[in-house]
Design an enzyme around this catalytic site. Sequence first.
Site, PDB file in Angstrom:
ATOM      1  CB  CYS A  78      28.468 -23.725  -9.542  1.00 13.08           C
ATOM      2  SG  CYS A  78      26.683 -23.791  -9.782  1.00 13.08           S
ATOM      3  CG  HIS A 166      28.362 -21.294  -5.232  1.00 13.93           C
ATOM      4  ND1 HIS A 166      28.920 -20.589  -6.267  1.00 13.93           N
ATOM      5  CD2 HIS A 166      27.248 -21.869  -5.722  1.00 13.93           C
ATOM      6  CE1 HIS A 166      28.174 -20.708  -7.344  1.00 13.93           C
ATOM      7  NE2 HIS A 166      27.145 -21.489  -7.050  1.00 13.93           N
ATOM      8  CD  GLU A 168      31.837 -19.159  -4.731  1.00 11.14           C
ATOM      9  OE1 GLU A 168      32.302 -20.273  -4.434  1.00 11.14           O
ATOM     10  OE2 GLU A 168      31.032 -18.990  -5.658  1.00 11.14           O
ATOM     11  CB  SER A 220      36.756  12.177  -2.950  1.00 13.03           C
ATOM     12  OG  SER A 220      37.044  10.936  -2.314  1.00 13.03           O
ATOM     13  N   GLY A 222      37.364  10.363   0.594  1.00 15.06           N
ATOM     14  CA  GLY A 222      37.053   8.932   0.700  1.00 15.06           C
ATOM     15  C   GLY A 222      38.315   8.098   0.843  1.00 15.06           C
ATOM     16  CB  VAL A 223      38.821   4.691   2.253  1.00 14.42           C
ATOM     17  CG1 VAL A 223      37.860   3.882   1.432  1.00 14.42           C
ATOM     18  CG2 VAL A 223      39.997   3.848   2.663  1.00 14.42           C
ATOM     19  CG  ASP A 224      38.516   3.575  -2.931  1.00 13.53           C
ATOM     20  OD1 ASP A 224      38.777   2.878  -1.935  1.00 13.53           O
ATOM     21  OD2 ASP A 224      37.529   3.383  -3.658  1.00 13.53           O
ATOM     22  CB  SER A 225      40.946   9.733  -3.533  1.00 14.92           C
ATOM     23  OG  SER A 225      40.241  10.291  -2.465  1.00 14.92           O
TER      24      SER A 225
END
Length: 506
Positions: A78, A166, A168, A220, A222-225
Site C-alpha cells: 500500500c 493488503h 496481511e 494474575s 492470566g495467560v501471559d504471567s
Amino acid sequence: MQKIIILDFGSQTTQLIGRRVRELNTFCEIIPYNRFPEDDSDVIGVILSGSPLSVYADNAFHPDLSRIIGKFPVLGICYGAQLISWANGGKVEAAGTREYGRANLNFIDPSSRLFRGIEVPAQVWMSHGDSITAIPEGFSRSASTDQVHFAAYENDAKRIWAVQFHPEVEHSLIGRQLLENFVIGICGSRQEWSPDSFIETTVGELRSQLGDDKVVLGLSGGVDSTVAAVLLNKAIGSNLTCIFVNHGLLRKNEFEDVLADYRLLGLKVVGVDASQRFFADLAGITDPEKKRKVIGADFIKVFDEEASKIENVKWLAQGTIYPDRIESLNITGKTIKSHHNVGGLPERMQLQLCEPLKWLFKDEVRRVGHSLGIPDNLIGRHPFPGPGLAVRIIGDITPEKVKTLQEVDHIFISGLRQWGLYDKIWQAGAILLNDRSVGVMGDERTFENAVALRAVTSSDAMTADWAELPYEFLKHISNEIINKVKGVNRVCYDISSKPPATIEWE
Ligand code: XMP
C-alpha cells in the site's frame, strides 16, 4: 536468527503483517519507518507497511531507503508500494474515489516470483485513497484489478516487489501464499522460529542473564504471567518466587483454583489473601477511576511487602508481550492502550526488569504455553481486568455485592463452557447494576437487583462486537440466574459494540 524487518509507516494492519510472518515460522521485528537497525547481519528481507498518510503530502514519511534497496529483497505494501514508485520517478495521485474492500485480480504476470502458484481471479483487500498511476522505469506491472491498473509491480533484478492491496488481512484470500512466496521463496527463510526454538533459546538466555540471582514475579491468573512464570521456572527453578494476590474481587473460587493449578505446575507461589484490606479501602467509593487507583495502590503495597520478605531479590519479572511494546504503532499520534504492570516497584526496590515474552504475540504466547505443558484451561482463559469485579459493580463495593456478582458470573461462565461457547468468544462477564427493579416471584412483589451479561468477540480488545449468543442459551442462563441467585430478579444482555461502548462498564 534470520529475521524480516517490517518498517512501520503507521498503518492499522502493521501488527498483522508481523503475525503473518511469524506464522511462517520466521522471526520479524516491527520498527519505526526511519529506524532501520545499524546491525543488519541477520536481516533477510524488508517489508514497508501501509500508512494513513498520502505519499505526496507535506507531513508524509520519506525515509532514506538507500541502505535497504539493492541489499535486501523489499516488499512494499500500500503506502510502501506508493513510496517506492514516488521515490523512483513513478506517479501517485489521489484516486477519484477511495477504494475500500474486496477486489479481484484479473491479470497476474505468470513470471512473477511473488505470485507463484496464484491464479486469477484472486481475491484481495484494498484500502487506499491514492493510486499509483505510473511506475518507475525498469519496473513492470505484475497484477491488476478492474479498478487498479498497477495493483502490483516489481523489478526482480533489483529485488523490489510492490502491492497496492493488503496481503496481511484475512479477506485477501491469496495473502498467505503471497507472503510465503516473499518470505520463504524470495528471502530464503529457513523457518527457524517455532515455540520449541523460542523456549530453548529463551531458557538459555535467561540462565546466562540471571545466573544465581533471585527473581520475583506477580501472577494474575492470566495467560501471559502464567507462561512467563513457567518459562522462568524451567530456566532458574527455585530462584523464582511468584506472588499471587487475592484482592477479593476475583471470580468465584478463582484464588483457590488457580493457586492449586500453579502448584501442580511446580511453581513456588506465595498466595496472599488481602481481601479485607482492599474492601476496607474501597468502602464508599463509587467513582470508577478512584476505584482503579485504590486497587492499584493497594496492590503495589501488598506486592511490595511480600517481595521484601524474599532475600536478595534482584529482578522483577513481568509477562509483557510484544504488542505492549511496539512503540512504532504510535508514530502517527494515535494512542494505543497503555499497558498495566506493577508500576512503581522497580524504582523503589531497585529491581531490574526481566520480560521473557517481550517478543511474542498473544497467539504465540498460547502456543509456547502449550509446548511448556500448561493445561488448556489456563492457556485458553478469557482476559480479566486487573481491578477484577470492582469495575463490574456500578456504585460502591461491598463483600455482599461481590458475592452476588460472583454467583451470577459463575452461572454465566459455566454455562458458556457447558454449551461449547466459551472458546468462541474473546471475553465474557456479568455486571451488577446500581438499580433495583420491580418483579414478581410466587405471589409476592419483589424489588431487587438487575444484572447485565456481556460477551464480546474481538482479536485484541481494541475493537469488539457483542457476541450473538443463541437465544436458547440466553433463556436458559436467565432462568438459572433468577432462580438461583438471591437478590436478582432481572437479567439483560448488552448489545453494544466497542467503539462507541467499551468492553467493561467502568
Ligand atoms: P475496555 O473496557 O477498555 O477493556 O474496552 C479492554 C480490555 O482491557 C481490560 N481492562 C483492564 N485490564 N486493568 C486491566 O488489567 C484495567 O484497569 C482494565 N480495564 C479494562 C478489559 O477487561 C478488556 O479485556
